[in-house]
Enzyme design. Sequence first.
Site, PDB file in Angstrom:
ATOM      1  N   CYS A 151       1.340 -19.270 -22.551  1.00  0.00           N
ATOM      2  CA  CYS A 151       2.114 -19.240 -23.790  1.00  0.00           C
ATOM      3  C   CYS A 151       3.574 -18.874 -23.570  1.00  0.00           C
ATOM      4  O   CYS A 151       4.401 -19.038 -24.469  1.00  0.00           O
ATOM      5  CB  CYS A 151       1.474 -18.271 -24.774  1.00  0.00           C
ATOM      6  N   HIS A 190       1.846 -22.057 -33.383  1.00  0.00           N
ATOM      7  CA  HIS A 190       1.860 -21.790 -31.944  1.00  0.00           C
ATOM      8  C   HIS A 190       1.539 -23.045 -31.126  1.00  0.00           C
ATOM      9  O   HIS A 190       0.441 -23.186 -30.604  1.00  0.00           O
ATOM     10  CB  HIS A 190       0.868 -20.673 -31.629  1.00  0.00           C
ATOM     11  N   LYS A 237       1.876 -16.323 -36.197  1.00  0.00           N
ATOM     12  CA  LYS A 237       0.847 -16.202 -37.213  1.00  0.00           C
ATOM     13  C   LYS A 237       1.026 -17.212 -38.333  1.00  0.00           C
ATOM     14  O   LYS A 237       0.046 -17.811 -38.797  1.00  0.00           O
ATOM     15  CB  LYS A 237       0.863 -14.762 -37.781  1.00  0.00           C
TER      16      LYS A 237
END
Length: 388
Positions: free
Chosen positions: A84, A335, A331
């Site tokens: 990530c 993502h 959130k």
Amino acid sequence: MARAAVVGAGMTKFGVHDTPLQELFGQAALDTFDDAGITPDEVDAFYFGNAMGGQTENDTHLGPKLASHVGMAGVPVQRFEDACATSSNAFKNAVEAVEAGVHDVVLVGGVERCTPETGKDTPEMTRIFASASHRQYEQPTGLTFPGVFALFTKRHMHEHGTTEEHLANVAVKNHGNGSLNPNAHFGKQTTVEEALDAPKVADPFRLMDCCPFSDGASAVVVVSDDYADSFDAPVDVSGIGHATDVVPIGDKEKPHVTQAARDAAAQAYEQADTTADAMDFAEVHDCFTGAEILASEALGLVGEGEGGPAAAEGRTARDGEIPINPSGGLKAKGHPIGATGTAQIVELTEHLRGTAGERQLDGAERGVAHNLGGDAATTVVTVMEARE
């Protein structure tokens, strides 16, 4: 040492796209060129992030493909993969290249498609995400990342009394911020009650504690200090740190403190000759609500054990003492793995320029971005400042 600056920024809407990778990235890159006021032939190099294209779309040799698509055939291209933290590591290397005088103008960005538009359903995408965990010790147990961060968060609860209601307050805050962001995957607000009523995913996380799988792309133009003043509204990269932590998670001495984030933050603050107290706002890697709480403490934005209460008390809200994730964070904003790191840099750039629209933070002069990879084993922390 001469510093680098960001002079152009752009991103797509995060969400579900049926657009091929190169076209999705092209949208972000061309918007970034327009924002910087340059053409592709003025770019010296291209550093980009894509974490999972080989597994999700059988698409690996993406560097020249994307460069060609946006009119940069011939420039040197480097692809980065760091789970990530993929495009934030690309950004770090681009910053170092221009600071060292290797290049003057670099395009940096990332792209990923993670939704069923790739042909992979949620269980398969969860398995692919889990490939960033330890192959021998963790994957055979079936441990996936909701479980990884649930373990971190449960330990934090044990040590500091963090509650599920604290987690829900993080979700409420970030969905509220995301409702002001036209590029966010989720623009709908929620309540503490709705968050606490959502189905359990991995104790203590409920559905509203988890970020979505998203498709999207983001990009920035990084230039050397000598070039920066010839552009409108450059934003300085005053410090950037990169650290790793022990893998697997069973070997971490204190899994709830995310040591790599602390080390990377210390590096970034030292380079920038500043401290956490001087930060006006932050974008942190809230893949889960508990991850934001851990990050806020690791960056020194709040004290040990204060991450949960700070969210519940409004201290990390847009109008609070230290706004965290005004973009909506992972959130609510979403993502798309390879695009997440540079999307944080886009957000910092817009606030420091005063161009963040409805979510603009008044008087923002200095911000910090925190992007982690895998089981918090890789972290990149960036400090940026408005140029005087």
